[in-house]
Design a protein around this motif. Structure first.
Motif, PDB file in Angstrom:
ATOM      1  N   LEU A  66       0.896  -1.197  -0.562  1.00 12.73           N
ATOM      2  CA  LEU A  66       0.031  -0.143  -0.196  1.00 12.73           C
ATOM      3  C   LEU A  66       0.605   1.468   0.412  1.00 12.73           C
ATOM      4  O   LEU A  66       0.584   2.411  -0.741  1.00 12.73           O
ATOM      5  N   ARG A  67       1.771   1.239   0.912  1.00 12.53           N
ATOM      6  CA  ARG A  67       2.462   2.531   1.023  1.00 12.53           C
ATOM      7  C   ARG A  67       3.520   2.687  -0.485  1.00 12.53           C
ATOM      8  O   ARG A  67       3.802   3.960  -1.098  1.00 12.53           O
ATOM      9  N   HIS A  68       3.539   1.100  -1.316  1.00  8.58           N
ATOM     10  CA  HIS A  68       4.180   1.716  -2.271  1.00  8.58           C
ATOM     11  C   HIS A  68       3.649   2.366  -3.226  1.00  8.58           C
ATOM     12  O   HIS A  68       4.237   3.151  -4.447  1.00  8.58           O
ATOM     13  N   ILE A  69       2.183   2.053  -3.569  1.00  9.48           N
ATOM     14  CA  ILE A  69       1.399   2.301  -4.078  1.00  9.48           C
ATOM     15  C   ILE A  69       1.329   3.908  -4.061  1.00  9.48           C
ATOM     16  O   ILE A  69       1.058   4.624  -5.603  1.00  9.48           O
ATOM     17  N   LYS A  70       0.617   4.561  -2.394  1.00 12.09           N
ATOM     18  CA  LYS A  70       0.985   5.642  -2.548  1.00 12.09           C
ATOM     19  C   LYS A  70       1.584   6.393  -2.938  1.00 12.09           C
ATOM     20  O   LYS A  70       1.205   7.403  -3.326  1.00 12.09           O
ATOM     21  N   ALA A  71       3.103   6.189  -3.367  1.00  9.11           N
ATOM     22  CA  ALA A  71       4.282   6.259  -2.963  1.00  9.11           C
ATOM     23  C   ALA A  71       3.875   6.744  -4.650  1.00  9.11           C
ATOM     24  O   ALA A  71       4.302   7.679  -5.254  1.00  9.11           O
ATOM     25  N   ALA A  93      -3.598   0.948   7.367  1.00  7.18           N
ATOM     26  CA  ALA A  93      -4.343   0.785   6.096  1.00  7.18           C
ATOM     27  C   ALA A  93      -4.905   2.164   5.590  1.00  7.18           C
ATOM     28  O   ALA A  93      -4.951   3.012   4.757  1.00  7.18           O
ATOM     29  N   LYS A  94      -5.961   2.224   6.600  1.00  8.59           N
ATOM     30  CA  LYS A  94      -6.923   3.969   6.401  1.00  8.59           C
ATOM     31  C   LYS A  94      -5.993   4.826   6.038  1.00  8.59           C
ATOM     32  O   LYS A  94      -5.919   5.852   5.307  1.00  8.59           O
ATOM     33  N   ASP A  95      -5.725   5.234   7.181  1.00  8.02           N
ATOM     34  CA  ASP A  95      -4.715   6.029   7.861  1.00  8.02           C
ATOM     35  C   ASP A  95      -3.934   6.220   6.530  1.00  8.02           C
ATOM     36  O   ASP A  95      -3.268   7.412   5.816  1.00  8.02           O
ATOM     37  N   GLN A  96      -3.205   5.558   6.170  1.00  2.00           N
ATOM     38  CA  GLN A  96      -2.169   5.318   4.422  1.00  2.00           C
ATOM     39  C   GLN A  96      -3.160   5.417   3.024  1.00  2.00           C
ATOM     40  O   GLN A  96      -2.768   5.098   2.187  1.00  2.00           O
ATOM     41  N   GLY A  97      -4.031   5.727   3.100  1.00  2.00           N
ATOM     42  CA  GLY A  97      -5.081   5.876   2.435  1.00  2.00           C
ATOM     43  C   GLY A  97      -6.233   5.056   1.946  1.00  2.00           C
ATOM     44  O   GLY A  97      -6.177   5.141   0.877  1.00  2.00           O
ATOM     45  N   ALA A  98      -6.117   3.118   1.967  1.00  2.00           N
ATOM     46  CA  ALA A  98      -7.123   2.987   1.519  1.00  2.00           C
ATOM     47  C   ALA A  98      -8.676   3.322   1.983  1.00  2.00           C
ATOM     48  O   ALA A  98      -8.518   3.726   2.921  1.00  2.00           O
ATOM     49  N   LEU A  99      -9.424   2.749   1.086  1.00  2.00           N
ATOM     50  CA  LEU A  99     -10.689   3.008   1.158  1.00  2.00           C
ATOM     51  C   LEU A  99     -11.464   2.766   2.064  1.00  2.00           C
ATOM     52  O   LEU A  99     -12.367   3.371   3.162  1.00  2.00           O
ATOM     53  N   MET A 100     -10.760   1.115   2.643  1.00  2.00           N
ATOM     54  CA  MET A 100     -11.842   0.600   3.276  1.00  2.00           C
ATOM     55  C   MET A 100     -11.516  -1.208   3.434  1.00  2.00           C
ATOM     56  O   MET A 100     -10.452  -0.841   2.459  1.00  2.00           O
ATOM     57  N   HIS A 101     -12.294  -2.070   3.952  1.00  2.00           N
ATOM     58  CA  HIS A 101     -11.496  -3.633   3.752  1.00  2.00           C
ATOM     59  C   HIS A 101     -13.106  -4.226   3.811  1.00  2.00           C
ATOM     60  O   HIS A 101     -13.675  -4.161   4.465  1.00  2.00           O
ATOM     61  N   PHE A 102     -12.963  -5.625   3.367  1.00  2.00           N
ATOM     62  CA  PHE A 102     -13.041  -6.600   3.664  1.00  2.00           C
ATOM     63  C   PHE A 102     -12.931  -7.982   3.817  1.00  2.00           C
ATOM     64  O   PHE A 102     -11.757  -7.801   3.908  1.00  2.00           O
ATOM     65  N   THR A 103     -13.718  -8.618   5.071  1.00  2.00           N
ATOM     66  CA  THR A 103     -13.074  -9.416   5.851  1.00  2.00           C
ATOM     67  C   THR A 103     -13.539 -10.674   5.121  1.00  2.00           C
ATOM     68  O   THR A 103     -14.192 -11.005   4.563  1.00  2.00           O
ATOM     69  N   LYS A 104     -12.546 -11.794   4.925  1.00  2.00           N
ATOM     70  CA  LYS A 104     -12.891 -12.955   3.638  1.00  2.00           C
ATOM     71  C   LYS A 104     -13.558 -14.013   5.236  1.00  2.00           C
ATOM     72  O   LYS A 104     -13.102 -14.102   6.522  1.00  2.00           O
ATOM     73  N   PRO A 105     -14.257 -15.108   5.029  1.00  2.00           N
ATOM     74  CA  PRO A 105     -14.984 -14.318   3.637  1.00  2.00           C
ATOM     75  C   PRO A 105     -15.714 -13.649   3.396  1.00  2.00           C
ATOM     76  O   PRO A 105     -16.814 -13.324   4.261  1.00  2.00           O
ATOM     77  N   PHE A 106     -15.671 -12.987   2.252  1.00  2.00           N
ATOM     78  CA  PHE A 106     -16.525 -11.815   2.141  1.00  2.00           C
ATOM     79  C   PHE A 106     -17.540 -11.742   1.014  1.00  2.00           C
ATOM     80  O   PHE A 106     -17.576 -12.729   0.374  1.00  2.00           O
ATOM     81  N   ASP A 107     -18.467 -11.189   1.586  1.00  2.00           N
ATOM     82  CA  ASP A 107     -20.341 -10.780  -0.061  1.00  2.00           C
ATOM     83  C   ASP A 107     -19.436 -10.466  -1.039  1.00  2.00           C
ATOM     84  O   ASP A 107     -19.192  -9.410  -1.090  1.00  2.00           O
ATOM     85  N   ILE A 108     -19.456 -11.373  -2.165  1.00  2.00           N
ATOM     86  CA  ILE A 108     -19.304 -10.834  -3.134  1.00  2.00           C
ATOM     87  C   ILE A 108     -19.666  -9.764  -4.062  1.00  2.00           C
ATOM     88  O   ILE A 108     -19.185  -9.135  -4.495  1.00  2.00           O
ATOM     89  N   ASP A 109     -20.999 -10.172  -3.608  1.00  2.00           N
ATOM     90  CA  ASP A 109     -22.251  -8.758  -4.278  1.00  2.00           C
ATOM     91  C   ASP A 109     -21.820  -7.693  -3.881  1.00  2.00           C
ATOM     92  O   ASP A 109     -21.461  -5.956  -4.206  1.00  2.00           O
TER      93      ASP A 109
END
Length: 122
Positions: A66-71, A93-109
């Motif tokens: 994530l740090r590499h992506i945002k840099a 992760a949110k502090d570094q710019g991630a929008l949100m997170h999904f916990t596995k197993p996630f709802d694909i819809d």
């Protein structure tokens, strides 16, 4: 057809295949990476609009990627995926710019709807 590109970064082949199939059928261009090195190489060549990024990847963890992506490009949208409820890592992760997170197993819809909303800028 969408012009949007999605990079799927997960060390589990089954999850990469599932997400590739789901988002490919929605008209997105999809790319896959099994580790951080592959992900960073694809960032250089294909510049995705959105990255679905697993937190726990051998070699280089999701926060480091994530740090590499945002840099490289702060406009690339990142949604984290985790099989664990690591609240401290999720917060970082949110502090570094991630929008949100999904916990596995996630709802694909739910993930499909969230990806669509973020790519449309909603």
């Amino acid at each position: 057809m969408s012009e949007h590109k999605i990079l799927i970064v997960d060390d589990q082949n089954g999850i990469r295949m599932l997400l590739t199939e789901v988002f490919g059928s929605e008209g997105y261009q999809t790319y896959q990476a099994a580790n951080g090195k592959e992900a960073l190489a694809l960032l250089q060549t294909d510049r995705p609009d959105l990255v679905l990024l697993d937190m726990k990847i051998p070699g280089m963890d999701g926060l480091e990627i994530l740090r590499h992506i945002k840099a490289q490009d702060p406009d690339i949208k990142v949604i984290m995926m985790t099989a664990y409820g690591e609240l401290d890592m999720i917060k970082e992760a949110k502090d570094q710019g991630a929008l949100m997170h999904f916990t596995k197993p996630f709802d694909i819809d739910e993930m499909r709807l969230a990806v669509g909303r973020h790519l449309r800028g909603e």
